[in-house]
Design an enzyme around this catalytic site. Sequence first.
Site, PDB file in Angstrom:
ATOM      1  N   CYS A   1      -6.066   1.876   5.686  1.00 23.38           N
ATOM      2  CA  CYS A   1      -7.001   0.571   5.956  1.00 23.38           C
ATOM      3  C   CYS A   1      -6.664   0.124   7.478  1.00 23.38           C
ATOM      4  CB  CYS A   1      -6.613  -0.477   4.943  1.00 23.38           C
ATOM      5  SG  CYS A   1      -4.961  -1.129   5.094  1.00 23.38           S
TER       6      CYS A   1
ATOM      7  N   HIS B   1       0.777  -1.152  -0.135  1.00 21.58           N
ATOM      8  CA  HIS B   1       0.122  -0.009   0.090  1.00 21.58           C
ATOM      9  C   HIS B   1       0.926   1.400  -0.122  1.00 21.58           C
ATOM     10  CE1 HIS B   1      -3.905  -2.017   1.643  1.00 21.58           C
ATOM     11  NE2 HIS B   1      -3.414  -2.552   0.708  1.00 21.58           N
TER      12      HIS B   1
ATOM     13  N   GLU C   1       1.090   3.677   2.037  1.00 17.41           N
ATOM     14  CA  GLU C   1       1.783   4.151   3.244  1.00 17.41           C
ATOM     15  C   GLU C   1       2.985   3.303   3.438  1.00 17.41           C
ATOM     16  OE1 GLU C   1      -2.760   4.351   4.085  1.00 17.41           O
ATOM     17  OE2 GLU C   1      -1.431   3.314   2.814  1.00 17.41           O
TER      18      GLU C   1
ATOM     19  N   THR D   1     -28.479   5.233 -26.263  1.00 12.47           N
ATOM     20  CA  THR D   1     -29.974   5.449 -26.156  1.00 12.47           C
ATOM     21  C   THR D   1     -30.581   4.637 -24.898  1.00 12.47           C
ATOM     22  OG1 THR D   1     -30.154   6.274 -28.158  1.00 12.47           O
ATOM     23  CG2 THR D   1     -32.352   5.810 -27.138  1.00 12.47           C
TER      24      THR D   1
ATOM     25  N   THR E   1     -21.487  -1.130 -34.246  1.00 12.77           N
ATOM     26  CA  THR E   1     -20.259  -0.500 -34.248  1.00 12.77           C
ATOM     27  C   THR E   1     -19.214  -1.495 -34.388  1.00 12.77           C
ATOM     28  OG1 THR E   1     -21.119   1.120 -32.319  1.00 12.77           O
ATOM     29  CG2 THR E   1     -18.567   0.716 -32.686  1.00 12.77           C
TER      30      THR E   1
ATOM     31  N   GLY F   1     -22.828   1.753 -30.221  1.00 16.92           N
ATOM     32  CA  GLY F   1     -23.312   2.956 -31.009  1.00 16.92           C
ATOM     33  C   GLY F   1     -24.636   3.543 -30.401  1.00 16.92           C
ATOM     34  N   THR F   2     -25.259   4.241 -31.399  1.00 23.26           N
ATOM     35  CA  THR F   2     -26.555   5.172 -30.926  1.00 23.26           C
ATOM     36  C   THR F   2     -27.432   4.288 -30.392  1.00 23.26           C
ATOM     37  OG1 THR F   2     -26.142   6.340 -32.888  1.00 23.26           O
ATOM     38  CG2 THR F   2     -28.137   6.512 -31.883  1.00 23.26           C
ATOM     39  N   THR F   3     -27.740   3.075 -30.824  1.00 21.77           N
ATOM     40  CA  THR F   3     -28.870   2.273 -29.883  1.00 21.77           C
ATOM     41  C   THR F   3     -28.490   1.863 -28.626  1.00 21.77           C
ATOM     42  OG1 THR F   3     -29.383   1.185 -32.016  1.00 21.77           O
ATOM     43  CG2 THR F   3     -30.019   0.087 -30.049  1.00 21.77           C
TER      44      THR F   3
END
Length: 376
Positions: A80, A55, A57, A307, A201, A302-304
């Site tokens: 932690c 970690h 520290e 959305t 896509t 993509g667009t679908t």
Amino acid sequence: MEDFSEQQLFFMRRAIEIGEKGRITAPPNPWVGCVVVQENRIIGEGFHAYAGGPHAEELAIQNASMPISGSDVYVSLEPCSHFGSCPPCANLLIKHKVSRVFVALVDPDPKVAGQGIAMLRQAGIQVYVGIGESEAQASLQPYLYQRTHNFPWTILKSAASVDGQVADSQGKSQWITCPEARHDVGKLRAESQAILVGSRTVLSDDPWLTARQPQGMLYPKQPLRVVLDSRGSVPPTSKVFDKTSPTLYVTTERCPENYIKVLDSLDVPVLLTESTPSGVDLHKVYEYLAQKKILQVLVEGGTTLHTSLLKERFVNSLVLYSGPMILGDQKRPLVGVLGNLLESASPLTLKSSQILGNSLKVVWEISPQVFEPIRN
């Protein structure tokens, strides 16, 4: 609220800055930075580089140029307090008899959640919380969201022409933006643990969806490519199925059994969901990603798909790149019909804007009351 000096803020900002060095490799753990200060001089620094590794520290103490007894410690997230792959960092700071600990944020992980701070205070160490809080929140946003909601932070990324078209008349969307913007996308991919892409896509662009550095080399850690394809329409020879990065294929009962057997022969795992009007069951996809402790999901079209995710309120942030071209009305918008009236449209908050070469990057965040996912 404590009043902190500019020098103290400087040390905490340095801890946050070096913590960012673990941004790509530390997940699912947080990318934490630590600075040890003695007589207003930094004597040690460290950051958490990878899960299972030391970690921040511990490394800051190891890297210190002198004994740290009586020093001040600045850490971007609460030390932690539990035994995992490493011993508790709170115990380590107590053992080395530091004088004061400055913490930017309380760790929302239930295993910590203030217990590290309590341990330090019980040992007689002064602890100050909240210094550099806003900067640390911005840095650790995906981690904080995932630990608080048990759900990935989702970024919808798109590149579009100046007039808002995401593809040309043939559906091609590659190379709308300049090289500098594409390099930035490579970093954004590397900072994500999963990339969501729709079948259209993949069929249009056949993208690799790998995270590459500006020199073309792969980043040391690659995101999971998640291909959403309800009918088995993506060719098994597509680049997303190569061995460069891991891939998860998500489909429905509409997918031919022989197609799934082909993917099985390629060692591509398949997630089956029920069919929905928009294709696959996005809730099942996100349940899977949550189980895998994915912190950040990047959506690349993509667009679908855009959305559907917006309608289901999965999207937290929008990263939009505008390229130096005008494509005209190609009927290729970023998002399809959402049914919003002006007064009911999702409110957005502008987080940043940046010029990248000859392109523009704009980051928007969807208001918290809007982006809470609709649970089944």
